[in-house]
Design a protein around this motif. Sequence first.
Motif, short mmCIF file in Angstrom:
data_model
loop_
_atom_site.label_atom_id
_atom_site.label_comp_id
_atom_site.label_asym_id
_atom_site.label_seq_id
_atom_site.Cartn_x
_atom_site.Cartn_y
_atom_site.Cartn_z
N ASN A 240 0.84 -1.19 0.00
CA ASN A 240 0.00 0.00 0.00
C ASN A 240 0.88 1.25 0.00
O ASN A 240 1.79 1.32 0.81
CB ASN A 240 -0.91 0.02 1.24
CG ASN A 240 -1.96 -1.07 1.17
OD1 ASN A 240 -2.68 -1.15 0.19
ND2 ASN A 240 -2.03 -1.90 2.20
N PRO A 241 0.64 2.20 -0.85
CA PRO A 241 -0.42 2.25 -1.87
C PRO A 241 -0.15 1.30 -3.04
O PRO A 241 1.00 0.93 -3.28
CB PRO A 241 -0.38 3.71 -2.32
CG PRO A 241 1.01 4.16 -2.07
CD PRO A 241 1.47 3.43 -0.83
N HIS A 242 -1.21 0.92 -3.77
CA HIS A 242 -1.12 -0.06 -4.85
C HIS A 242 -0.59 0.57 -6.13
O HIS A 242 -1.28 0.59 -7.15
CB HIS A 242 -2.49 -0.69 -5.11
CG HIS A 242 -2.98 -1.54 -3.99
ND1 HIS A 242 -2.17 -2.42 -3.32
CD2 HIS A 242 -4.19 -1.65 -3.41
CE1 HIS A 242 -2.87 -3.04 -2.38
NE2 HIS A 242 -4.10 -2.57 -2.40
N ARG A 243 0.59 1.12 -6.04
CA ARG A 243 1.22 1.68 -7.25
C ARG A 243 2.72 1.80 -6.98
O ARG A 243 3.15 1.73 -5.83
CB ARG A 243 0.64 3.05 -7.60
CG ARG A 243 0.90 4.12 -6.57
CD ARG A 243 0.30 5.46 -6.98
NE ARG A 243 0.67 6.53 -6.07
CZ ARG A 243 0.03 6.82 -4.95
NH1 ARG A 243 -1.03 6.08 -4.58
NH2 ARG A 243 0.42 7.82 -4.18
N VAL A 244 3.46 1.97 -8.04
CA VAL A 244 4.90 2.18 -7.91
C VAL A 244 5.12 3.68 -7.71
O VAL A 244 4.74 4.50 -8.56
CB VAL A 244 5.67 1.68 -9.14
CG1 VAL A 244 7.16 1.95 -8.99
CG2 VAL A 244 5.44 0.19 -9.34
N LEU A 245 5.73 4.06 -6.59
CA LEU A 245 5.96 5.47 -6.28
C LEU A 245 7.03 6.07 -7.20
O LEU A 245 7.92 5.35 -7.69
CB LEU A 245 6.39 5.62 -4.82
CG LEU A 245 5.39 5.12 -3.77
CD1 LEU A 245 5.98 5.27 -2.39
CD2 LEU A 245 4.07 5.85 -3.88
N TYR A 246 6.93 7.36 -7.39
CA TYR A 246 7.89 8.04 -8.28
C TYR A 246 9.30 8.04 -7.68
O TYR A 246 10.28 8.26 -8.39
CB TYR A 246 7.43 9.48 -8.56
CG TYR A 246 7.66 10.46 -7.44
CD1 TYR A 246 8.81 11.25 -7.41
CD2 TYR A 246 6.76 10.58 -6.40
CE1 TYR A 246 9.03 12.14 -6.38
CE2 TYR A 246 6.98 11.47 -5.37
CZ TYR A 246 8.11 12.25 -5.36
OH TYR A 246 8.34 13.13 -4.34
N THR A 247 9.40 7.80 -6.38
CA THR A 247 10.71 7.81 -5.73
C THR A 247 11.50 6.52 -5.94
O THR A 247 12.67 6.45 -5.56
CB THR A 247 10.54 8.05 -4.22
OG1 THR A 247 9.66 7.05 -3.70
CG2 THR A 247 9.98 9.41 -3.94
N VAL A 248 10.86 5.50 -6.51
CA VAL A 248 11.55 4.22 -6.73
C VAL A 248 12.45 4.35 -7.95
O VAL A 248 12.00 4.79 -9.02
CB VAL A 248 10.53 3.08 -6.93
CG1 VAL A 248 11.24 1.77 -7.25
CG2 VAL A 248 9.66 2.93 -5.70
N PRO A 249 13.74 4.00 -7.85
CA PRO A 249 14.64 4.09 -9.01
C PRO A 249 14.19 3.15 -10.13
O PRO A 249 14.02 1.96 -9.91
CB PRO A 249 15.99 3.66 -8.45
CG PRO A 249 15.87 3.82 -6.97
CD PRO A 249 14.45 3.56 -6.64
N ARG A 250 14.01 3.70 -11.33
CA ARG A 250 13.62 2.89 -12.50
C ARG A 250 14.55 3.18 -13.66
O ARG A 250 15.26 4.18 -13.69
CB ARG A 250 12.17 3.20 -12.93
CG ARG A 250 11.11 3.09 -11.86
CD ARG A 250 11.09 1.75 -11.15
NE ARG A 250 10.93 0.59 -12.01
CZ ARG A 250 9.76 0.04 -12.38
NH1 ARG A 250 8.63 0.57 -11.95
NH2 ARG A 250 9.71 -1.02 -13.13
N ALA A 251 14.53 2.30 -14.64
CA ALA A 251 15.32 2.52 -15.85
C ALA A 251 14.69 3.62 -16.69
O ALA A 251 13.49 3.89 -16.60
CB ALA A 251 15.41 1.22 -16.65
#
Length: 337
Positions: A240-251
């Motif tokens: 929770n929350p049911h989404r990937v937060l913008y703070t998570v490092p992504r490619a």
Amino acid sequence: MGHRKQHAPKRGSLAYLPRKRAKSILARIRYWPKIEADTPRLLGFVGYKAGMTYAVMVEDRKRSPNFGKEVVRPVTVLETPPLLICGVRAYTKTPYGLKTLTEAWMENPPDELERVLTLPEKFNTAESLKKIEENLSKVSNIRVIAITQPKQTNLPKKKPDIAEIEIGGGTTQQQFEYAKSLLGKTVSPAEVFKEGQHVDVIAVSTGKGFQGPVKRWGVAILQHKGRKTKRGVATLGPWNPHRVLYTVPRAGQMGFHQRTEYNKRILKIGKDGKEITPKGGFIRYGIVRGPYILIEGSITGTEKRPIKLRYPARPPKEAPEEPPQITYISLESPQGK
């Protein structure tokens, strides 16, 4: 940080989100500083990055432990052919920000401008200038529309870069008269800046394409017995929350972002590029032919990139007033030959 009991720092800075590609290879200046001067002057210039070398200069910062001694400094070379002033634009202040009141263009613009804009058959310059003069009471900002002249450099391009440069200092009437006197003429870097002055450098950084989270954000590489991936992020976040937060490092995209570097010092402004070109020329650029600017330290962007210089938005409180004394500039071949 998962099941770990020790603290680990946040991976990467969130100060520059979103990390997407810049809209244009020519940076955009969103803020022009207010300067105190009796006479009006241009607040910026555009040049092309040629490369780097090093110089030996006398340290003139009084608080430095090396004050009065010779020190070695890395320097960046910008080729700065004269800017051609093609237009004058007047802005008025509204509750929704600045709005263009009107603009005036030079009578016979160069043919290269056709590569950027679709030009009308005839410009009514006198009428446009008269309209600006009649509405000077409404005008809050006056800027000039300038184009670069890459044909005077070693660049393999003919299309000029077009930029708005604000005029600062003096009254609105003086700024208008100054802009009118520049219309259709060229401006050299020595008319805008002086040696020893601090400037802000605005440019688009070197593009590195689509990169993973290890290179883009600096996350740790997982152990070799890990599941599925080694160079990915270990967790995408909580349930929770049911989404990937913008703070998570992504490619995603890395590089080719607009960046501003504050208070870079101009060490020298020269007229002949031959006195600064190393043996064999700069790698990926070639020979500097015309006027140039030496800036202390490195700056954003790759070779041939257009670089915007601006009067400092937050100038240093203590800075040497005299131009720096340069005793040696390296002209050794960058290829080592």
